[in-house]
Write a protein that holds these residues in place. Structure first.
Motif, PDB file in Angstrom:
ATOM      1  N   PRO A  56     130.168  90.325  43.340  1.00 56.09           N
ATOM      2  CA  PRO A  56     129.203  89.776  42.379  1.00 56.09           C
ATOM      3  C   PRO A  56     128.981  90.674  41.160  1.00 56.09           C
ATOM      4  O   PRO A  56     128.458  90.213  40.134  1.00 56.09           O
ATOM      5  CB  PRO A  56     127.921  89.640  43.201  1.00 56.09           C
ATOM      6  N   LEU A 106     131.791  82.341  42.763  1.00 57.50           N
ATOM      7  CA  LEU A 106     131.537  82.639  44.174  1.00 57.50           C
ATOM      8  C   LEU A 106     130.976  81.439  44.923  1.00 57.50           C
ATOM      9  O   LEU A 106     130.977  81.408  46.163  1.00 57.50           O
ATOM     10  CB  LEU A 106     130.568  83.821  44.291  1.00 57.50           C
ATOM     11  N   ILE A 108     127.774  80.220  45.367  1.00 54.07           N
ATOM     12  CA  ILE A 108     126.647  80.526  46.255  1.00 54.07           C
ATOM     13  C   ILE A 108     125.333  80.119  45.547  1.00 54.07           C
ATOM     14  O   ILE A 108     124.538  80.973  45.149  1.00 54.07           O
ATOM     15  CB  ILE A 108     126.636  82.023  46.658  1.00 54.07           C
ATOM     16  N   THR A 111     121.834  81.546  46.549  1.00 52.03           N
ATOM     17  CA  THR A 111     121.613  82.916  46.098  1.00 52.03           C
ATOM     18  C   THR A 111     121.241  82.933  44.623  1.00 52.03           C
ATOM     19  O   THR A 111     120.334  83.674  44.203  1.00 52.03           O
ATOM     20  CB  THR A 111     122.875  83.764  46.340  1.00 52.03           C
ATOM     21  N   TYR A 352     124.460  89.848  48.396  1.00 53.26           N
ATOM     22  CA  TYR A 352     124.654  88.468  47.938  1.00 53.26           C
ATOM     23  C   TYR A 352     125.856  87.856  48.643  1.00 53.26           C
ATOM     24  O   TYR A 352     125.799  86.729  49.155  1.00 53.26           O
ATOM     25  CB  TYR A 352     124.922  88.421  46.427  1.00 53.26           C
ATOM     26  N   TYR A 353     126.944  88.640  48.676  1.00 56.27           N
ATOM     27  CA  TYR A 353     128.230  88.130  49.172  1.00 56.27           C
ATOM     28  C   TYR A 353     129.082  89.332  49.539  1.00 56.27           C
ATOM     29  O   TYR A 353     129.444  90.123  48.679  1.00 56.27           O
ATOM     30  CB  TYR A 353     128.905  87.304  48.071  1.00 56.27           C
ATOM     31  N   ARG A 354     129.368  89.490  50.813  1.00 59.38           N
ATOM     32  CA  ARG A 354     130.163  90.632  51.261  1.00 59.38           C
ATOM     33  C   ARG A 354     131.269  90.159  52.190  1.00 59.38           C
ATOM     34  O   ARG A 354     131.008  89.591  53.248  1.00 59.38           O
ATOM     35  CB  ARG A 354     129.272  91.659  51.974  1.00 59.38           C
ATOM     36  N   ASN A 357     130.995  86.718  53.479  1.00 57.12           N
ATOM     37  CA  ASN A 357     129.731  86.354  54.123  1.00 57.12           C
ATOM     38  C   ASN A 357     128.601  86.308  53.103  1.00 57.12           C
ATOM     39  O   ASN A 357     128.307  87.302  52.443  1.00 57.12           O
ATOM     40  CB  ASN A 357     129.388  87.368  55.216  1.00 57.12           C
ATOM     41  N   VAL A 358     127.967  85.154  52.994  1.00 58.07           N
ATOM     42  CA  VAL A 358     126.840  84.980  52.073  1.00 58.07           C
ATOM     43  C   VAL A 358     125.573  85.529  52.737  1.00 58.07           C
ATOM     44  O   VAL A 358     125.271  85.218  53.894  1.00 58.07           O
ATOM     45  CB  VAL A 358     126.653  83.489  51.728  1.00 58.07           C
TER      46      VAL A 358
END
Length: 531
Positions: A56, A106, A108, A111, A352-354, A357-358
């Motif tokens: 992000p 992304l 999302i 988020t 946020y996003y890894r 995985n959100v």
């Protein structure tokens, strides 16, 4: 008239305090210490990592709280410094890309909605503007910053094959890396509390070589110093920031050595996490600390010492990882003994996003998933001494000792009944000791520490010559503080809830490879302090 006199004294005190604060920056180095360049007084960095280098490309947590509310938590939690990461491409390729565009990619939306709720100004900013907004907020709060070049391509770090690890990897081209360092050093030059930059996080991979390390580290350090000579330049070693042994034979040789700081990383899993449950804890701890001293701790010693900064270490703050728990008590003893500058991984409790995985959780974080409170309710107590300046090379005060318990983070106090008890380290009994086999005396008192028997609390006694008042450190870690009872049997100082007792020593025989009991309740240190 008396009131005016008191007011004048108060104003003078505040003016002195303000002047002292204003002179606290920039930072420099003297031998193994980081110091205030103007006064020569030591400045101890106690930092936490704030992630901003992953996909992000935005400092984490803005979906949980307003930016200023996050920033205020650093000093509230005892941190005077932030290790704020970035990816090189954020500024060499994506500086003018909007945060909104990246988050659309992304996909999302929940988020994004949360970020817009707490920080509605962020989405319309470019990545450079958003990063600078975080720097400005920390600067305004008076929190020092180490800008950390974590990776080149924005992503989670690290493994040996990620092509982000060493010079001339696919995503680590020296020319672009130097361009990024130059940009960051120059762009944030006016930010007073940006006090340091590192060259690169965790050098690693198949291309690793000391020859290229010398070549490119010199180029990177000179680039930062050329664009902002006020900054400390923080330099990592080889093999995931844990190996500087090549410097024993060939120094780095830079002409601005009063700005050079070396960094190292250490976790329970750095080598073999499983050994904490398979081998005696004393032996594992001693092996880890001996290795750390050999690989990087030696830089703080000798005729030409340099500052060492442990820029990453940490533990699972849910308390569920036995290896982490044992490792932390061990490594805290090292950090406390040398009064190390450090940065803990990590501060924020979510992403946020890894790695696909959100809203991923961070179990190694100081804060919980919502960024509102400690994840480990005992964190403040465990780390209070590590967050305190214990040694100052400029101090004129006489030295004394602190009796410290690394496992709990406690220091010793004397209650109204003249009993030794545990308490926080904001205030504590000051001791003196002339070394192994000598009594441990209360400063400015005729009293010393005396054992009374197995399972019983030690007393404060004027009898400082009997064998029960003679204390020495035993075991391979040197962390068991032992004496002998009247029968000549070895007793060790032990923690019993809030009180101290002496008990039979646990696993102090270095030859007993079968002893797997945990001895850490019996680990103590007599730390030297002059502040």
């Amino acid at each position: 008239m008396k009131m005016l006199g008191k007011l004048s004294l108060l104003l003078l005190f505040l003016a002195t305090l303000f002047t002292s604060y204003c002179n606290a920056l920039p930072l420099s180095t003297h031998k193994r210490w980081i110091i205030d360049e103007a006064t020569g007084k030591r400045v101890k960095l106690t930092c936490a990592h704030w992630v901003a280098h992953v996909k992000p490309m935005l400092a984490e947590g803005l979906d949980k709280l307003p930016l200023n509310d996050i920033v205020k938590q650093f000093p509230k939690r005892g941190f005077n410094c932030v290790r704020l990461s970035y990816a090189t491409y954020m500024f060499t390729r994506y500086a003018n890309v909007s945060v909104a565009e990246t988050f659309r990619g992304l996909d999302i939306p929940q988020t994004v909605a949360a970020i817009e709720k707490h920080n509605p100004w962020v989405m319309n900013m470019t990545h450079l503007q958003a990063y600078e907004a975080v720097v400005d907020a920390l600067d305004k709060q008076g929190v020092m910053m180490l800008i950390d070049n974590h990776v080149s391509m924005p992503k989670w770090c690290c493994d040996r094959q990620d092509q982000n690890g060493f010079f001339n990897d696919r995503h680590f081209q020296p020319r672009e890396w130097l361009q990024g360092l130059a940009f960051v050093a120059h762009h944030f030059k006016a930010k007073r509390h940006v006090v340091a930059m590192d060259l690169r996080n965790e050098l690693r991979g198949s291309r690793e070589s000391s020859k290229d390390w010398y070549k490119y580290v010199r180029q990177g350090a000179r680039t930062i110093h050329q664009h902002n000579p006020k900054l400390l330049v923080v330099i990592s070693g080889l093999n995931f920031d844990k190996d500087f042994t090549f410097l024993k034979n060939k120094p780095l040789h830079l002409n601005f050595t009063n700005k050079i700081v070396y960094e190292a990383h250490l976790y329970s899993f750095t080598d073999d996490q499983g050994r904490w449950s398979m081998q005696p804890v004393n032996r594992v701890c001693a092996s880890i600390l001996d290795s750390a001293q050999n690989q990087w701790g030696f830089l703080m010693d000798g005729s030409n010492p340099a500052p060492m900064f442990v820029s990453e270490f940490g533990y699972d703050m849910t308390g569920g990882n036995d290896a982490d728990n044992k490792f932390m008590a061990c490594f805290k003893s090292y950090l406390a003994a040398v009064d190390m500058d450090w940065s803990l991984w990590s501060f924020g409790g979510s992403y946020y996003y890894r790695q696909g995985n959100v809203g991923a959780d961070e179990s190694y974080a100081v804060l919980n998933h919502d960024w509102t409170d400690y994840r480990d309710p005992n964190f403040s107590h465990k780390f209070q001494l590590l967050q305190t300046l214990v040694q100052d090379p400029a101090s004129k005060l006489s030295k004394s000792r602190i009796l410290f318990h690394p496992l709990s983070g406690n220091c010793t106090h004397v209650n109204s009944n003249k009993e030794l008890v545990f308490g926080d380290c904001k205030s504590h009994v000051r001791w003196s000791s002339e070394g192994d086999g000598a009594p441990i005396r209360m400063m400015d008192s005729p009293l010393c520490l005396k054992a009374t028997g197995d399972g019983l609390p030690p007393t404060l006694s004027k009898d400082c010559v009997s064998p029960q008042s003679s204390w020495r450190f035993v075991s391979v870690t040197g962390l068991h503080l032992a004496t002998k009872d009247k029968n000549g049997d070895l007793l060790c100082l032990d923690a019993d809830s809030s009180k101290l007792v002496t008990r039979k020593c646990i696993c102090v025989d270095d030859d007993d490879s079968a002893c797997l009991d945990n001895p850490q309740s019996q680990w103590f240190q007599l730390l030297t302090t002059n502040v």
